[in-house]
Design a protein around this motif. Structure first.
Motif, PDB file in Angstrom:
ATOM      1  N   SER A 241       7.860 -11.562  30.771  1.00  0.00           N
ATOM      2  CA  SER A 241       6.830 -12.598  30.858  1.00  0.00           C
ATOM      3  C   SER A 241       6.557 -13.276  29.529  1.00  0.00           C
ATOM      4  O   SER A 241       5.720 -14.167  29.452  1.00  0.00           O
ATOM      5  N   VAL A 242       7.233 -12.846  28.457  1.00  0.00           N
ATOM      6  CA  VAL A 242       7.043 -13.465  27.148  1.00  0.00           C
ATOM      7  C   VAL A 242       8.396 -13.959  26.627  1.00  0.00           C
ATOM      8  O   VAL A 242       9.438 -13.721  27.237  1.00  0.00           O
ATOM      9  N   GLN A 243       8.347 -14.638  25.500  1.00  0.00           N
ATOM     10  CA  GLN A 243       9.556 -15.069  24.828  1.00  0.00           C
ATOM     11  C   GLN A 243       9.530 -14.569  23.395  1.00  0.00           C
ATOM     12  O   GLN A 243       8.490 -14.582  22.746  1.00  0.00           O
ATOM     13  N   ILE A 244      10.681 -14.136  22.915  1.00  0.00           N
ATOM     14  CA  ILE A 244      10.821 -13.672  21.536  1.00  0.00           C
ATOM     15  C   ILE A 244      11.283 -14.847  20.682  1.00  0.00           C
ATOM     16  O   ILE A 244      12.182 -15.591  21.071  1.00  0.00           O
ATOM     17  N   ARG A 245      10.643 -15.016  19.532  1.00  0.00           N
ATOM     18  CA  ARG A 245      11.039 -16.076  18.599  1.00  0.00           C
ATOM     19  C   ARG A 245      11.560 -15.458  17.305  1.00  0.00           C
ATOM     20  O   ARG A 245      10.852 -14.712  16.626  1.00  0.00           O
ATOM     21  N   LEU A 246      12.810 -15.767  16.970  1.00  0.00           N
ATOM     22  CA  LEU A 246      13.418 -15.368  15.708  1.00  0.00           C
ATOM     23  C   LEU A 246      13.499 -16.618  14.846  1.00  0.00           C
ATOM     24  O   LEU A 246      14.050 -17.632  15.274  1.00  0.00           O
ATOM     25  N   SER A 247      12.977 -16.567  13.627  1.00  0.00           N
ATOM     26  CA  SER A 247      12.880 -17.797  12.852  1.00  0.00           C
ATOM     27  C   SER A 247      13.111 -17.563  11.370  1.00  0.00           C
ATOM     28  O   SER A 247      12.955 -16.453  10.845  1.00  0.00           O
ATOM     29  N   TYR A 248      13.492 -18.663  10.719  1.00  0.00           N
ATOM     30  CA  TYR A 248      13.562 -18.726   9.260  1.00  0.00           C
ATOM     31  C   TYR A 248      12.551 -19.762   8.804  1.00  0.00           C
ATOM     32  O   TYR A 248      12.491 -20.870   9.347  1.00  0.00           O
ATOM     33  N   SER A 249      11.756 -19.415   7.797  1.00  0.00           N
ATOM     34  CA  SER A 249      10.723 -20.306   7.279  1.00  0.00           C
ATOM     35  C   SER A 249      10.970 -20.553   5.798  1.00  0.00           C
ATOM     36  O   SER A 249      11.199 -19.617   5.032  1.00  0.00           O
ATOM     37  N   GLY A 250      10.924 -21.811   5.399  1.00  0.00           N
ATOM     38  CA  GLY A 250      11.097 -22.175   4.001  1.00  0.00           C
ATOM     39  C   GLY A 250       9.998 -23.109   3.537  1.00  0.00           C
ATOM     40  O   GLY A 250       9.757 -24.141   4.171  1.00  0.00           O
ATOM     41  N   ASP A 251       9.290 -22.756   2.460  1.00  0.00           N
ATOM     42  CA  ASP A 251       8.219 -23.573   1.888  1.00  0.00           C
ATOM     43  C   ASP A 251       8.521 -23.839   0.418  1.00  0.00           C
ATOM     44  O   ASP A 251       8.785 -22.897  -0.344  1.00  0.00           O
ATOM     45  N   TYR A 252       8.442 -25.103   0.035  1.00  0.00           N
ATOM     46  CA  TYR A 252       8.732 -25.504  -1.336  1.00  0.00           C
ATOM     47  C   TYR A 252       7.558 -26.345  -1.841  1.00  0.00           C
ATOM     48  O   TYR A 252       7.300 -27.432  -1.333  1.00  0.00           O
ATOM     49  N   PHE A 265       8.500 -21.173  -4.430  1.00  0.00           N
ATOM     50  CA  PHE A 265       9.578 -21.244  -3.453  1.00  0.00           C
ATOM     51  C   PHE A 265       9.496 -20.001  -2.574  1.00  0.00           C
ATOM     52  O   PHE A 265       9.621 -18.879  -3.055  1.00  0.00           O
ATOM     53  N   ASP A 266       9.290 -20.220  -1.298  1.00  0.00           N
ATOM     54  CA  ASP A 266       9.101 -19.118  -0.349  1.00  0.00           C
ATOM     55  C   ASP A 266      10.097 -19.257   0.785  1.00  0.00           C
ATOM     56  O   ASP A 266      10.180 -20.311   1.426  1.00  0.00           O
ATOM     57  N   SER A 267      10.865 -18.220   1.033  1.00  0.00           N
ATOM     58  CA  SER A 267      11.785 -18.191   2.174  1.00  0.00           C
ATOM     59  C   SER A 267      11.642 -16.845   2.870  1.00  0.00           C
ATOM     60  O   SER A 267      11.580 -15.807   2.207  1.00  0.00           O
ATOM     61  N   SER A 268      11.558 -16.874   4.195  1.00  0.00           N
ATOM     62  CA  SER A 268      11.311 -15.629   4.923  1.00  0.00           C
ATOM     63  C   SER A 268      11.935 -15.684   6.307  1.00  0.00           C
ATOM     64  O   SER A 268      12.155 -16.759   6.874  1.00  0.00           O
ATOM     65  N   PHE A 269      12.216 -14.506   6.832  1.00  0.00           N
ATOM     66  CA  PHE A 269      12.689 -14.339   8.202  1.00  0.00           C
ATOM     67  C   PHE A 269      11.567 -13.691   9.002  1.00  0.00           C
ATOM     68  O   PHE A 269      10.957 -12.716   8.560  1.00  0.00           O
ATOM     69  N   MET A 270      11.312 -14.239  10.191  1.00  0.00           N
ATOM     70  CA  MET A 270      10.176 -13.802  10.979  1.00  0.00           C
ATOM     71  C   MET A 270      10.607 -13.498  12.411  1.00  0.00           C
ATOM     72  O   MET A 270      11.568 -14.073  12.937  1.00  0.00           O
ATOM     73  N   ILE A 271       9.875 -12.593  13.030  1.00  0.00           N
ATOM     74  CA  ILE A 271      10.058 -12.291  14.448  1.00  0.00           C
ATOM     75  C   ILE A 271       8.685 -12.316  15.109  1.00  0.00           C
ATOM     76  O   ILE A 271       7.700 -11.839  14.533  1.00  0.00           O
TER      77      ILE A 271
END
Length: 284
Positions: A241-252, A265-271
């Protein structure tokens, strides 16, 4: 050159094969597979809760001439819902907070960062088809936080406060990997004009508070003196009933104001997981 190309293709094929083995067993649990990547409709609100780990690099001449690096731990929340009954405007809320303890290249630590981003955007659905969606519109962006250098007894801390009007955009492409429905998502925010708090070099915080020198720490921010780009690339995978989100985030985030250079400079992998809830008439 051909050997390198063959190795690259071989590596990509292996990665694709491993992803297929990991994701295809989930395809039997997809009663909502057709909704993957679809935007809110009617009174729905779409919420995403994420946790991540990444890498942060900081240079702030006000507290230190050195570059500090270290892992960053993040929490993020996003919510989308229709802004009007016309189903053309989306109200998008995004919040993210991060904490990091860093060291410089010689191994000296004691440098801490606590930052938070808050964004409110109204996005118009420029393109909306079964496979592809494109939204864009104005955004109000707030960055707030602080840096602490425990090895600096003169200027140990620096407050970060940035408020700006921005342009936000989102593209969603819905596809399949075998029987598995997927949604590829790209989001970007570009601040255009705003206010940035940045004390000039040598200006003490007691001078700002007690001597009324707040104006020396206040700056009009625009792309000529401050650059800030935030983007996220993600893939949505349904599970029950849900969805999994795998993502890469980059902030400059970087600026040069009042004789002080700063860059983050921030880069991260998120779930995270995504949930759809229908909004009742009383707003809940």
């Amino acid at each position: 050159m051909s050997m390198k190309t063959d190795k690259c293709h071989c590596f990509r094929s292996r990665v694709l094969f491993v992803l297929t083995l990991l994701l295809l067993p989930l395809s039997s649990a997809f009663p909502q597979g057709g909704m993957v990547g679809s935007l809110p409709v009617g009174r729905e609100k779409l919420s995403v809760y994420s946790i991540g780990i990444g890498h942060l690099q900081v240079l702030d001449r006000y507290v230190s001439p050195n570059v500090y690096r270290g892992p960053e731990y993040e929490l993020a929340f996003q919510r989308q819902r229709l802004l009007t009954d016309s189903d053309k405007w989306l109200f998008n809320t995004y919040m993210k907070g991060g904490f990091s303890m860093m060291t410089e290249r010689n191994g000296y630590g004691g440098f801490m960062s606590v930052m938070a981003d808050v964004r409110f955007a109204g996005e118009y659905r420029w393109i909306s088809t079964e496979r592809f969606s494109l939204n864009a519109g104005p955004e109000l962006f707030l960055k707030v936080g602080g840096l602490l250098n425990q090895r600096n007894s003169n200027n140990p801390a620096q407050l970060k406060l940035y408020l700006a009007g921005a342009v936000a955009g989102e593209a969603v492409y819905r596809t399949r990997l075998g029987r598995l429905p997927l949604a590829l998502n790209w989001q970007i925010e570009l601040p255009l004009l705003g206010y940035n708090f940045a004390p000039t070099y040598g200006l003490q915080y007691y001078e700002i508070g007690y001597l009324g020198k707040f104006g020396e720490a206040s700056h009009l921010a625009w792309p000529g003196n401050l650059q800030d780009i935030s983007q996220r690339v993600s893939v949505d995978v349904p599970m029950g009933s849900v969805q999994i989100r795998l993502s890469y985030s980059g902030d400059y985030y970087l600026y040069n104001m009042g004789g002080v250079r700063c860059r983050l400079f921030d880069s991260s992998f998120m779930i995270g997981f995504m949930k759809r809830v229908e909004i009742k008439h009383n707003g809940r």
